[in-house]
Write a protein that holds these residues in place. Structure first.
Motif, PDB file in Angstrom:
ATOM      1  N   GLU A 170       0.831  -1.203   0.000  1.00  0.00           N
ATOM      2  CA  GLU A 170       0.000   0.000   0.000  1.00  0.00           C
ATOM      3  C   GLU A 170       0.868   1.257   0.000  1.00  0.00           C
ATOM      4  N   GLY A 171       1.943   1.222   0.802  1.00  0.00           N
ATOM      5  CA  GLY A 171       2.820   2.385   0.887  1.00  0.00           C
ATOM      6  C   GLY A 171       3.507   2.704  -0.427  1.00  0.00           C
ATOM      7  N   ILE A 172       3.968   1.656  -1.119  1.00  0.00           N
ATOM      8  CA  ILE A 172       4.641   1.875  -2.404  1.00  0.00           C
ATOM      9  C   ILE A 172       3.669   2.435  -3.436  1.00  0.00           C
ATOM     10  N   VAL A 173       2.468   1.853  -3.490  1.00  0.00           N
ATOM     11  CA  VAL A 173       1.489   2.323  -4.471  1.00  0.00           C
ATOM     12  C   VAL A 173       1.073   3.765  -4.166  1.00  0.00           C
ATOM     13  N   GLN A 174       0.930   4.101  -2.895  1.00  0.00           N
ATOM     14  CA  GLN A 174       0.599   5.474  -2.540  1.00  0.00           C
ATOM     15  C   GLN A 174       1.712   6.444  -2.961  1.00  0.00           C
ATOM     16  N   ARG A 175       2.969   6.006  -2.814  1.00  0.00           N
ATOM     17  CA  ARG A 175       4.078   6.885  -3.177  1.00  0.00           C
ATOM     18  C   ARG A 175       4.168   7.084  -4.696  1.00  0.00           C
ATOM     19  N   LEU A 176       3.579   6.181  -5.479  1.00  0.00           N
ATOM     20  CA  LEU A 176       3.549   6.388  -6.929  1.00  0.00           C
ATOM     21  C   LEU A 176       2.932   7.740  -7.294  1.00  0.00           C
ATOM     22  N   LYS A 177       2.001   8.194  -6.474  1.00  0.00           N
ATOM     23  CA  LYS A 177       1.322   9.458  -6.753  1.00  0.00           C
ATOM     24  C   LYS A 177       2.256  10.654  -6.616  1.00  0.00           C
ATOM     25  N   THR A 178       3.390  10.467  -5.919  1.00  0.00           N
ATOM     26  CA  THR A 178       4.305  11.586  -5.677  1.00  0.00           C
ATOM     27  C   THR A 178       5.511  11.569  -6.613  1.00  0.00           C
ATOM     28  N   TYR A 179       5.517  10.665  -7.607  1.00  0.00           N
ATOM     29  CA  TYR A 179       6.708  10.519  -8.448  1.00  0.00           C
ATOM     30  C   TYR A 179       6.979  11.746  -9.327  1.00  0.00           C
ATOM     31  N   LYS A 180       6.004  12.613  -9.475  1.00  0.00           N
ATOM     32  CA  LYS A 180       6.240  13.818 -10.264  1.00  0.00           C
ATOM     33  C   LYS A 180       7.006  14.884  -9.476  1.00  0.00           C
ATOM     34  N   ASP A 181       7.185  14.619  -8.179  1.00  0.00           N
ATOM     35  CA  ASP A 181       7.947  15.547  -7.330  1.00  0.00           C
ATOM     36  C   ASP A 181       9.425  15.473  -7.697  1.00  0.00           C
ATOM     37  N   PRO A 182      10.018  16.558  -8.203  1.00  0.00           N
ATOM     38  CA  PRO A 182      11.428  16.514  -8.618  1.00  0.00           C
ATOM     39  C   PRO A 182      12.390  16.267  -7.458  1.00  0.00           C
ATOM     40  N   ILE A 216      15.163   6.034  -4.774  1.00  0.00           N
ATOM     41  CA  ILE A 216      13.964   5.631  -4.028  1.00  0.00           C
ATOM     42  C   ILE A 216      12.924   5.040  -4.973  1.00  0.00           C
ATOM     43  N   LYS A 217      12.725   5.695  -6.122  1.00  0.00           N
ATOM     44  CA  LYS A 217      11.757   5.190  -7.108  1.00  0.00           C
ATOM     45  C   LYS A 217      12.153   3.789  -7.586  1.00  0.00           C
ATOM     46  N   PHE A 218      13.424   3.629  -7.905  1.00  0.00           N
ATOM     47  CA  PHE A 218      13.879   2.348  -8.434  1.00  0.00           C
ATOM     48  C   PHE A 218      13.734   1.247  -7.384  1.00  0.00           C
ATOM     49  N   LEU A 219      14.088   1.558  -6.123  1.00  0.00           N
ATOM     50  CA  LEU A 219      13.942   0.568  -5.058  1.00  0.00           C
ATOM     51  C   LEU A 219      12.480   0.196  -4.858  1.00  0.00           C
ATOM     52  N   ASP A 220      11.591   1.199  -4.912  1.00  0.00           N
ATOM     53  CA  ASP A 220      10.149   0.926  -4.829  1.00  0.00           C
ATOM     54  C   ASP A 220       9.716  -0.074  -5.898  1.00  0.00           C
ATOM     55  N   THR A 231      17.179   8.518 -20.424  1.00  0.00           N
ATOM     56  CA  THR A 231      18.484   8.212 -19.845  1.00  0.00           C
ATOM     57  C   THR A 231      18.503   6.758 -19.375  1.00  0.00           C
ATOM     58  N   ASP A 232      19.675   6.267 -19.025  1.00  0.00           N
ATOM     59  CA  ASP A 232      19.786   4.887 -18.556  1.00  0.00           C
ATOM     60  C   ASP A 232      18.945   4.666 -17.299  1.00  0.00           C
ATOM     61  N   ASP A 233      18.949   5.638 -16.395  1.00  0.00           N
ATOM     62  CA  ASP A 233      18.147   5.509 -15.169  1.00  0.00           C
ATOM     63  C   ASP A 233      16.656   5.460 -15.493  1.00  0.00           C
ATOM     64  N   GLU A 234      16.225   6.295 -16.412  1.00  0.00           N
ATOM     65  CA  GLU A 234      14.808   6.311 -16.788  1.00  0.00           C
ATOM     66  C   GLU A 234      14.399   5.005 -17.468  1.00  0.00           C
ATOM     67  N   VAL A 235      15.288   4.449 -18.283  1.00  0.00           N
ATOM     68  CA  VAL A 235      14.998   3.154 -18.908  1.00  0.00           C
ATOM     69  C   VAL A 235      14.901   2.068 -17.848  1.00  0.00           C
ATOM     70  N   ASP A 236      15.809   2.081 -16.890  1.00  0.00           N
ATOM     71  CA  ASP A 236      15.777   1.071 -15.822  1.00  0.00           C
ATOM     72  C   ASP A 236      14.474   1.146 -15.033  1.00  0.00           C
TER      73      ASP A 236
END
Length: 412
Positions: free
Chosen positions: A12-24, A30-34, A81-86
């Motif tokens: 639940e916590g990971i899915v909720q944090r998906l909503k904040t991924y637009k935060d620069p 953190i995103k990749f680990l999620d 970028t490589d990170d974005e592809v990953d």
């Protein structure tokens, strides 16, 4: 241990944090680990898949993250970028896990709309440039894997109306077909060609997803099938002087795999060519040779030919070139290759000599059969191969007269 994270609010916590991924300010690590954790959970704990998809609406949030990533990369004008592809790859793997068991034939309108939207996102991923060439191949691999899970009616979203000048730098004539932009299909065919081009330790892992993807898209979408046919099975010309498996074209490489020892690859290659031939036995034999496609015909009970099996349009699509027409009468249907007219090896023999030579062949085949080396067969009334018993039946199948029990005992 795999069920513990599902009970402590981790998912639940990971899915909720998906909503904040637009935060620069939210770091990539953190995103990749999620996403890595979510992938492992959906892979190892089956109960998390419907929970993420239905209860937590993760299906939508994951697509939005890919959309956001693509928009950011487009604004930067440097490609992914490589990170974005990953990050995208991890999301694609999660989406694969939560859609792999979906019943594609019983979707409601909302679910179907989600899948249509997802295929549109996957099309964008196929088209998008990456900073690293190797990363692009990896991204396309995971995109293809996920496409194999899509309902058949959603493949239409791979095509969009052709907009002049908006085809990613590719000439319009290369991607325009029936008023549609086929650029995504060109990418899929190029991906297949690259996979066929490089040696690999695992043909099954390398080729089955893309072959399955193309089989599904070509079977269910007429425009895609017709376009792929022009690329894979163009009208034959002087190349009919070579064996179908000789050369570097897609047709040549697929025909070469029709005799592969990897059953899954062999069957999918045969299925793809058969679909592109609109499941016409005559057309399949023309492009592959009877010997190469005998396995498929035997499995489907079509060794005696038969009508077109699938639901295909009635238009021909099989106009023969002048070059092929000039060579057609001397094409060996077994090999699929033009061969010069050869003299009859039995010319000048008497009937007794012909029968003697035929008996030598029968006895040699009978010996190999008894040793378990070969199993002669005949084509049964259902179009399937039927094993031949002994020398008498073998001789009868070959229309050799005057075979007696004494001849059979002599061969023992």
């Amino acid at each position: 241990m795999c069920r513990l994270p599902c009970k402590n609010g981790c998912v639940e916590g990971i899915v909720q944090r998906l909503k904040t991924y637009k935060d620069p300010e939210l770091k990539f690590d953190i995103k990749f680990l999620d996403m890595r954790m979510l992938f492992l959970l959906t892979a190892l704990v089956a109960d998390t898949r419907p929970k993420i998809r239905y209860d937590l609406h993760g299906f939508t949030y994951l697509m939005e993250v890919i959309d956001l990533t693509l928009r950011d990369a487009e604004e930067a004008q440097i490609g992914l970028t490589d990170d974005e592809v990953d990050l995208c790859n991890e999301i694609l793997k999660i989406l694969f896990n939560i859609t792999v068991t979906v019943d594609k034939n019983s979707l409601d309108e909302e679910e179907e709309a989600h899948f249509m939207r997802l295929v549109s996102v996957l099309r964008d991923l196929l088209m998008f440039k990456t900073v690293s060439k190797d990363k692009r191949d990896e991204l396309q691999k995971h995109t293809v894997n996920l496409l194999t899970n899509m309902p058949k009616d959603c493949y239409e979203e791979l095509l969009i109306p052709l907009i002049e000048g908006d085809v990613g730098g590719i000439e319009n004539k290369e991607v325009e077909f029936d008023g549609k932009n086929m650029e995504a299909i060109v990418v899929l065919l190029d991906f297949l060609y690259r996979r066929l081009d490089r040696p690999t330790k695992s043909l099954k892992e390398s080729l089955t997803p893309i072959l399955h993807c193309l089989c599904e898209t070509c079977k269910t979408n007429r425009a895609i099938r017709k376009f792929c046919r022009t690329k894979v099975l163009p009208p034959l010309k002087d190349e009919v002087k070579r064996l179908p498996e000789e050369g570097d074209s897609l047709r040549n490489r697929l025909c070469k795999l029709l005799t592969s020892t990897v059953t899954e690859v062999k069957d999918l290659c045969a299925d793809l060519i058969f679909i592109l031939c609109k499941e016409s036995v005559q057309r399949m034999v023309k492009y592959t040779g009877y010997g190469n496609c005998a396995g498929l015909l035997a499995n489907r009970g079509l060794m005696l030919g038969g009508p077109v099996q699938g639901d295909y349009s009635s238009d021909s699509e099989d106009s023969e070139t002048e070059e092929y027409c000039n060579l057609k009468t001397l094409v060996n249907p077994v090999t699929g290759r033009w061969e010069e007219d050869k003299s009859d090896p039995m010319a000048g023999m008497s009937d007794e000599q012909k029968e003697f030579e035929a008996m030598k062949l029968v006895e040699a085949m009978d010996k190999l059969q008894r040793q378990g080396v070969i199993q002669p067969s005949r084509i049964g009334p259902g179009g399937h191969p039927v094993p031949i018993g002994g020398i008498q039946e073998l001789a009868a199948t070959l229309n050799i007269p005057n075979i007696t029990q004494e001849a059979e005992s002599d061969s023992d």
